[in-house]
Design an enzyme around this catalytic site. Structure first.
Site, PDB file in Angstrom:
ATOM      1  N   GLN A 182      13.899  -3.866  -5.877  1.00  0.00           N
ATOM      2  CA  GLN A 182      13.222  -4.546  -7.001  1.00  0.00           C
ATOM      3  C   GLN A 182      13.144  -3.731  -8.291  1.00  0.00           C
ATOM      4  OE1 GLN A 182      10.087  -7.415  -6.271  1.00  0.00           O
ATOM      5  NE2 GLN A 182       8.753  -6.300  -7.646  1.00  0.00           N
ATOM      6  N   HIS A 184       0.841  -1.204   0.000  1.00  0.00           N
ATOM      7  CA  HIS A 184       0.000   0.000   0.000  1.00  0.00           C
ATOM      8  C   HIS A 184       0.876   1.255   0.000  1.00  0.00           C
ATOM      9  CE1 HIS A 184      -2.984  -2.924   1.162  1.00  0.00           C
ATOM     10  NE2 HIS A 184      -3.935  -2.029   1.291  1.00  0.00           N
ATOM     11  N   GLU A 209       5.435  -3.087 -12.257  1.00  0.00           N
ATOM     12  CA  GLU A 209       6.868  -2.811 -12.394  1.00  0.00           C
ATOM     13  C   GLU A 209       7.449  -3.640 -13.537  1.00  0.00           C
ATOM     14  OE1 GLU A 209       7.012  -1.864  -7.637  1.00  0.00           O
ATOM     15  OE2 GLU A 209       8.070  -3.638  -8.356  1.00  0.00           O
ATOM     16  N   GLY A 260      -6.140 -13.297  -3.314  1.00  0.00           N
ATOM     17  CA  GLY A 260      -6.622 -11.938  -3.602  1.00  0.00           C
ATOM     18  C   GLY A 260      -6.565 -11.619  -5.078  1.00  0.00           C
ATOM     19  N   ASP A 261      -6.175 -10.376  -5.384  1.00  0.00           N
ATOM     20  CA  ASP A 261      -6.116  -9.927  -6.782  1.00  0.00           C
ATOM     21  C   ASP A 261      -5.032 -10.647  -7.582  1.00  0.00           C
ATOM     22  OD1 ASP A 261      -4.136  -8.646  -5.208  1.00  0.00           O
ATOM     23  OD2 ASP A 261      -3.879  -7.108  -6.739  1.00  0.00           O
ATOM     24  N   GLN A 262      -4.112 -11.319  -6.876  1.00  0.00           N
ATOM     25  CA  GLN A 262      -2.966 -11.924  -7.582  1.00  0.00           C
ATOM     26  C   GLN A 262      -3.415 -12.937  -8.636  1.00  0.00           C
ATOM     27  OE1 GLN A 262      -0.843 -13.458  -4.179  1.00  0.00           O
ATOM     28  NE2 GLN A 262      -0.850 -11.423  -3.240  1.00  0.00           N
ATOM     29  N   HIS A 275       4.558 -13.450  -7.571  1.00  0.00           N
ATOM     30  CA  HIS A 275       3.252 -13.782  -6.974  1.00  0.00           C
ATOM     31  C   HIS A 275       2.155 -12.914  -7.588  1.00  0.00           C
ATOM     32  CE1 HIS A 275       3.930 -10.015  -5.024  1.00  0.00           C
ATOM     33  NE2 HIS A 275       2.950 -10.136  -4.165  1.00  0.00           N
ATOM     34  N   SER A 311       4.215  -5.384  -8.262  1.00  0.00           N
ATOM     35  CA  SER A 311       5.233  -6.154  -8.983  1.00  0.00           C
ATOM     36  C   SER A 311       4.833  -6.316 -10.448  1.00  0.00           C
ATOM     37  CB  SER A 311       5.408  -7.538  -8.353  1.00  0.00           C
ATOM     38  OG  SER A 311       5.932  -7.411  -7.056  1.00  0.00           O
ATOM     39  N   TRP A 362      -0.014  -6.448  -7.568  1.00  0.00           N
ATOM     40  CA  TRP A 362      -0.182  -5.481  -8.664  1.00  0.00           C
ATOM     41  C   TRP A 362       1.033  -4.571  -8.814  1.00  0.00           C
ATOM     42  CZ3 TRP A 362      -2.172  -5.542 -13.058  1.00  0.00           C
ATOM     43  CH2 TRP A 362      -2.397  -4.389 -13.809  1.00  0.00           C
TER      44      TRP A 362
END
Ligand code: UDX
Length: 485
Positions: free
Chosen positions: A348, A19, A371, A386-388, A363, A368, A366
């Site tokens: 990263q 976040h 990016e 979740g959203d992954q 994973h 990652s 969002w």
């Protein structure tokens, strides 16, 4: 633009890495556009952020024509208080202490003639919009996941399409533009989810969406045009302003970071530079996902068997979660020698931008995903929850930059070392690897264009600043009118 020097903006973040990163990036972008920005998260997160990144609380840093200041909110709990391990309880507590804190801050700023023109929050602290509303200050939300995921929650919240239920757990979900299988919807919305309360928490934001005047999204127009258009027509104005980390206006402020963890290896970039172009596999599961020990073993053997060079972030679990630290198989580190590196945290953005990196086992958080997409790096998708799982679907089937490796927690499947090896070889050599790289470079080019001066995201940030200014002018005119009557 002109009057931004008078634009004071308050940003309030839930204290999680996934976040804080996008909201802090937004803070820097707004400062670069001339605003005076105050960034707030909790004191507990602040302790780590200050130590790891040399941040000084309440000290103003100039960025472009504006500035950024960090302040931290003391939640009144000891570091080892049991409430910290109880997410729902903690979020309720944060609301109780956060509301009066933010309210007081708004008053103090108004009294010292620096009233806030806008307040922005991210998910899990939806009460921020209520406080802004009570003070008559315009507020906005930074949605830190994809617009497609936003659409899924929106459709679920308003019961616009059928979602899996206890009686029908395996049905498809007919979202506009995309059908999602039961295991491709944000899994907090699935009856088998291990964390259904996280879905409830995210949906809280949808209850008071009418209080924000716009939703800023960490995405770009060219990537999610259909969903952006759909949400803007259906419910609320969506402004895509990403990829935020990639914004050229904040390159000079790249050392202002909100990392909680210091890397145990400061030679990562130097090490990458010793490797040939496009030869290293980067592996990271973000800041909170915890994969089972058995799965760590399979990944480790898959890496050994495929003979690739790799950089693996194996982050120890946060203390609050009470989980066991992972072990690598006996002899693993000796076996890889200079071919691989295992670290607890990495820079990263720099890693993904490095020419030696070939692909990313991710994973699919969002941040990652954005990016990697905007740096042109193909992915092996290994979502947890979740959203992954939804992001993985889009990365593989819609954006064409990924190969599916894992299937998410509700499938409860172990990915074997042979599958890891097979997918790694597919992503790094041959026709499929070329196709993924070509698509990844296409999305990189579009991301570069979106954040360049006059690009779609840059224009949206300018227009957002203008919106704030106009709303403030109207507000002050109304106040003047009240006083003159
Ligand atoms: C969480 C959720 O898990 C994710 O699903 C949601 O989309 C955002 O919030 P997280 O799991 O931490 O996020 O993943 P991600 O969104 O990828 O964010 C991780 C951030 O930490 C990224 O900005 C990444 O660059 C950074 N990071 C990660 C590092 O800087 N170094 C590392 O070693 C690992």
């Amino acid at each position: 633009m002109g009057s931004e020097a008078n634009t004071h903006i308050l940003l309030i973040s839930y204290p999680a890495q996934g976040h804080i990163n996008p909201l802090l990036r937004l803070a820097k972008c707004l400062a670069a556009k001339g605003a005076s920005v105050i960034f707030i998260t909790t004191e507990k997160a602040g302790k780590d952020i200050r130590t790891v990144n040399n941040i000084i609380e309440k000290s103003l840093t100039s960025i472009g024509d504006g500035s950024l200041t960090f302040e931290f909110l003391d939640d009144g709990l000891e570091d080892d208080h049991p409430l910290r391990g109880n997410l729902l309880g903690y979020i309720e507590h944060l609301k109780l202490v956060g509301k009066p804190f933010v309210s007081q801050m708004i008053k103090n700023h108004a009294d010292s003639n620096k009233p806030f023109s806008c307040i922005i929050n991210n998910p899990f602290v939806p009460w921020v919009c209520d406080v802004a509303d009570e003070h008559g200050i315009p507020s906005a939300l930074l949605w830190i996941q994809s617009t497609a995921v936003f659409s899924a929650y929106y459709n679920y919240f308003h019961k616009l399409v059928r979602f899996p239920s206890q009686t029908e757990p395996y049905i498809d979900v007919q979202l506009p533009f995309q059908v999602l299988k039961y295991n491709e919807i944000p899994d907090f919305l699935h009856p088998f989810s291990q964390f259904p309360f996280l879905g409830t928490l995210i949906l809280e934001q949808f209850k008071n969406l009418s209080k924000v005047f716009c939703v800023l999204v960490e995405t770009y127009e060219e990537l999610e045009h259909d969903f952006i258009d759909y949400i803007s027509k259906k419910t609320i104005f969506v402004r895509p302003i990403g990829p935020l980390f990639h914004n050229p206006n904040i390159k000079g402020a790249k050392n202002i970071r909100g990392d909680f963890v210091k890397s145990d290896d400061c030679n990562i970039i130097e090490w990458l530079s010793t490797k040939p172009k496009g030869s290293v596999v980067y592996i990271s599961f973000g800041s909170i996902v915890y994969i089972p020990q058995e799965q760590v073993n399979e990944i480790a053997y898959g890496l050994l068997d495929s003979q690739v060079s790799f950089l693996w972030v194996l982050k120890p679990p946060s203390e609050e979660l009470g989980l066991k630290e992972h072990n690598l198989p006996d002899g693993f580190l000796e076996g890889i020698s200079e071919r691989g590196k295992v670290v607890n945290w990495s820079p990263q953005e720099e890693v993904l931008a490095h020419p030696s990196v070939a692909c990313f086992i991710t994973h699919c958080g969002w941040n990652s995903s954005m990016e990697a997409l905007s740096l042109g790096v193909p992915m092996l998708t290994f979502p947890a929850w979740g959203d992954q799982v939804t992001n993985a679907k889009f990365l593989v089937d819609v954006f064409g930059v990924g190969i599916r490796l894992g299937y998410g927690m509700i499938e409860n499947k172990l990915v074997t070392r042979d599958e890891v090896k097979k997918c790694l070889l597919e992503a790094t050599t041959g026709e499929k690897a070329e196709e993924l790289k070509k698509n990844a470079m296409k999305w990189k080019k579009k991301a570069d264009e979106a954040v360049a001066i006059g690009g779609s995201s840059d224009r949206n940030l300018d227009e957002f600043m203008e919106d704030i200014q106009n709303r403030c002018n109207i507000f002050f005119e109304e106040v003047k009118l009240v006083h003159s009557n």
